[in-house]
Design a protein around this motif. Structure first.
Motif, mmCIF file in Angstrom:
data_model
loop_
_atom_site.group_PDB
_atom_site.id
_atom_site.type_symbol
_atom_site.label_atom_id
_atom_site.label_comp_id
_atom_site.label_asym_id
_atom_site.label_seq_id
_atom_site.Cartn_x
_atom_site.Cartn_y
_atom_site.Cartn_z
ATOM 1 N N LEU A 102 0.809 -1.218 0.000
ATOM 2 C CA LEU A 102 0.000 0.000 0.000
ATOM 3 C C LEU A 102 0.843 1.269 0.000
ATOM 4 O O LEU A 102 0.485 2.258 -0.629
ATOM 5 C CB LEU A 102 -0.967 -0.002 1.180
ATOM 6 N N GLN A 103 1.982 1.251 0.684
ATOM 7 C CA GLN A 103 2.822 2.449 0.720
ATOM 8 C C GLN A 103 3.361 2.778 -0.663
ATOM 9 O O GLN A 103 3.505 3.948 -1.016
ATOM 10 C CB GLN A 103 3.963 2.283 1.731
ATOM 11 N N ASP A 104 3.637 1.754 -1.476
ATOM 12 C CA ASP A 104 4.086 1.990 -2.845
ATOM 13 C C ASP A 104 2.962 2.557 -3.707
ATOM 14 O O ASP A 104 3.200 3.386 -4.579
ATOM 15 C CB ASP A 104 4.597 0.690 -3.476
ATOM 16 N N LEU A 105 1.738 2.098 -3.467
ATOM 17 C CA LEU A 105 0.588 2.549 -4.259
ATOM 18 C C LEU A 105 0.117 3.948 -3.859
ATOM 19 O O LEU A 105 -0.425 4.678 -4.686
ATOM 20 C CB LEU A 105 -0.577 1.561 -4.111
ATOM 21 N N PHE A 106 0.297 4.296 -2.590
ATOM 22 C CA PHE A 106 -0.173 5.577 -2.042
ATOM 23 C C PHE A 106 0.973 6.263 -1.306
ATOM 24 O O PHE A 106 0.929 6.442 -0.084
ATOM 25 C CB PHE A 106 -1.368 5.337 -1.110
ATOM 26 N N PRO A 107 2.009 6.675 -2.034
ATOM 27 C CA PRO A 107 3.221 7.193 -1.381
ATOM 28 C C PRO A 107 3.017 8.513 -0.636
ATOM 29 O O PRO A 107 3.823 8.844 0.232
ATOM 30 C CB PRO A 107 4.201 7.366 -2.547
ATOM 31 N N ASP A 108 1.956 9.245 -0.949
ATOM 32 C CA ASP A 108 1.734 10.519 -0.272
ATOM 33 C C ASP A 108 0.744 10.401 0.886
ATOM 34 O O ASP A 108 0.250 11.402 1.388
ATOM 35 C CB ASP A 108 1.279 11.590 -1.270
ATOM 36 N N CYS A 109 0.472 9.162 1.302
ATOM 37 C CA CYS A 109 -0.464 8.915 2.404
ATOM 38 C C CYS A 109 0.240 8.218 3.551
ATOM 39 O O CYS A 109 1.173 7.438 3.343
ATOM 40 C CB CYS A 109 -1.612 8.018 1.931
ATOM 41 N N GLN A 110 -0.239 8.482 4.751
ATOM 42 C CA GLN A 110 0.263 7.769 5.913
ATOM 43 C C GLN A 110 -0.317 6.353 5.900
ATOM 44 O O GLN A 110 -1.450 6.150 5.452
ATOM 45 C CB GLN A 110 -0.140 8.491 7.195
ATOM 46 N N PRO A 111 0.436 5.377 6.380
ATOM 47 C CA PRO A 111 -0.089 4.007 6.443
ATOM 48 C C PRO A 111 -1.409 3.966 7.218
ATOM 49 O O PRO A 111 -1.531 4.580 8.278
ATOM 50 C CB PRO A 111 1.005 3.236 7.186
ATOM 51 N N GLY A 112 -2.388 3.298 6.657
ATOM 52 C CA GLY A 112 -3.688 3.174 7.308
ATOM 53 C C GLY A 112 -4.621 4.345 7.092
ATOM 54 O O GLY A 112 -5.695 4.389 7.686
ATOM 55 N N ALA A 113 -4.251 5.299 6.258
ATOM 56 C CA ALA A 113 -5.103 6.480 6.020
ATOM 57 C C ALA A 113 -5.316 6.699 4.521
ATOM 58 O O ALA A 113 -5.270 7.818 4.030
ATOM 59 C CB ALA A 113 -4.488 7.714 6.662
ATOM 60 N N ILE A 114 -5.556 5.632 3.814
ATOM 61 C CA ILE A 114 -5.721 5.708 2.361
ATOM 62 C C ILE A 114 -7.093 6.279 2.022
ATOM 63 O O ILE A 114 -8.115 5.794 2.516
ATOM 64 C CB ILE A 114 -5.548 4.319 1.740
ATOM 65 N N PRO A 115 -7.145 7.302 1.181
ATOM 66 C CA PRO A 115 -8.438 7.869 0.783
ATOM 67 C C PRO A 115 -9.262 6.850 -0.009
ATOM 68 O O PRO A 115 -8.732 6.132 -0.849
ATOM 69 C CB PRO A 115 -8.055 9.048 -0.118
ATOM 70 N N ALA A 116 -10.541 6.793 0.265
ATOM 71 C CA ALA A 116 -11.459 5.899 -0.438
ATOM 72 C C ALA A 116 -11.828 6.529 -1.788
ATOM 73 O O ALA A 116 -12.983 6.813 -2.084
ATOM 74 C CB ALA A 116 -12.698 5.635 0.408
ATOM 75 N N MET A 117 -10.808 6.755 -2.596
ATOM 76 C CA MET A 117 -10.960 7.419 -3.886
ATOM 77 C C MET A 117 -9.857 6.897 -4.796
ATOM 78 O O MET A 117 -8.956 7.627 -5.206
ATOM 79 C CB MET A 117 -10.849 8.938 -3.679
ATOM 80 N N GLY A 118 -9.908 5.606 -5.107
ATOM 81 C CA GLY A 118 -8.870 4.976 -5.914
ATOM 82 C C GLY A 118 -8.650 5.642 -7.250
ATOM 83 O O GLY A 118 -7.529 5.661 -7.762
ATOM 84 N N ILE A 119 -9.699 6.221 -7.818
ATOM 85 C CA ILE A 119 -9.554 6.855 -9.132
ATOM 86 C C ILE A 119 -8.592 8.035 -9.091
ATOM 87 O O ILE A 119 -7.989 8.373 -10.098
ATOM 88 C CB ILE A 119 -10.925 7.265 -9.715
ATOM 89 N N ALA A 120 -8.399 8.623 -7.925
ATOM 90 C CA ALA A 120 -7.411 9.705 -7.794
ATOM 91 C C ALA A 120 -5.995 9.177 -8.004
ATOM 92 O O ALA A 120 -5.080 9.943 -8.284
ATOM 93 C CB ALA A 120 -7.527 10.365 -6.420
#
Length: 180
Positions: A102-120
């Motif tokens: 997940l950290q690779d997929l969402f590098p600008d997010c803290q672990p466990g705080a992924i926005p529910a907006m995958g299309i972004a």
């Protein structure tokens, strides 16, 4: 708290705290939303309590993968993903993604705080029909202290073209659905 309407914003101290990629996506989509600050919390259900919002309005993200790529499932925080339902509806064989990915997929997010907006993030997103029953929707802002709040119509506008179906159930009803 600060409001953003159609890409224009009123800045406050927290204005740059949400995920930059999410913020850019919302601005480019001319989305009306507001950033809501809350005490530090982890897990979507805990965040709903911390922010004093109904848990059915807090959307959580579950990231899945199969040989065809990644999919984000979005559902109310109190619900459990029914993976068999999702796989049947999408005709896929999706499995949960490891936390380390997940950290690779969402590098600008803290672990466990992924926005529910995958299309972004360029990710196919399937959302639960239960989100059609609430007027307001809240999603993680990419950290453990800010949420994005938008009206259901704004959320639906952003999700246009993304599949939606009954893909989750209330945690209290999970056993009944598993026996089906």
């Amino acid at each position: 708290m600060h409001l953003r309407h159609g890409g224009k914003q009123q800045l406050s101290e927290a204005s740059m705290s949400i995920s930059p990629q999410l913020e850019t996506f919302l601005a480019e989509s001319c989305t009306n939303y507001e950033v809501v600050s809350h005490p530090y919390s982890e897990r979507a259900a805990n965040t709903a309590r911390s922010a004093c919002i109904p848990d059915r309005t807090m959307a959580k993200a579950v990231v899945l993968k199969d040989g065809n790529g990644y999919v984000m499932a979005v559902m109310p925080s109190r619900n459990r993903l029914m993976l068999a339902w999702l796989n049947m509806r999408l005709d896929r064989n999706l499995k949960l993604v490891q936390e380390t990915t997940l950290q690779d997929l969402f590098p600008d997010c803290q672990p466990g705080a992924i926005p529910a907006m995958g299309i972004a993030y360029g990710m196919k997103t399937v959302w639960d029909d239960a989100l059609n029953t609430v007027a307001d929707i809240y999603i993680e802002g990419g950290n453990h202290r800010e949420l994005i709040h938008m009206h259901r119509n704004e959320f639906q506008k952003l999700m246009y073209g993304q599949p939606h179906a009954a893909i989750s159930c209330d945690i209290e009803e999970e056993e009944a659905y598993r026996s089906c």
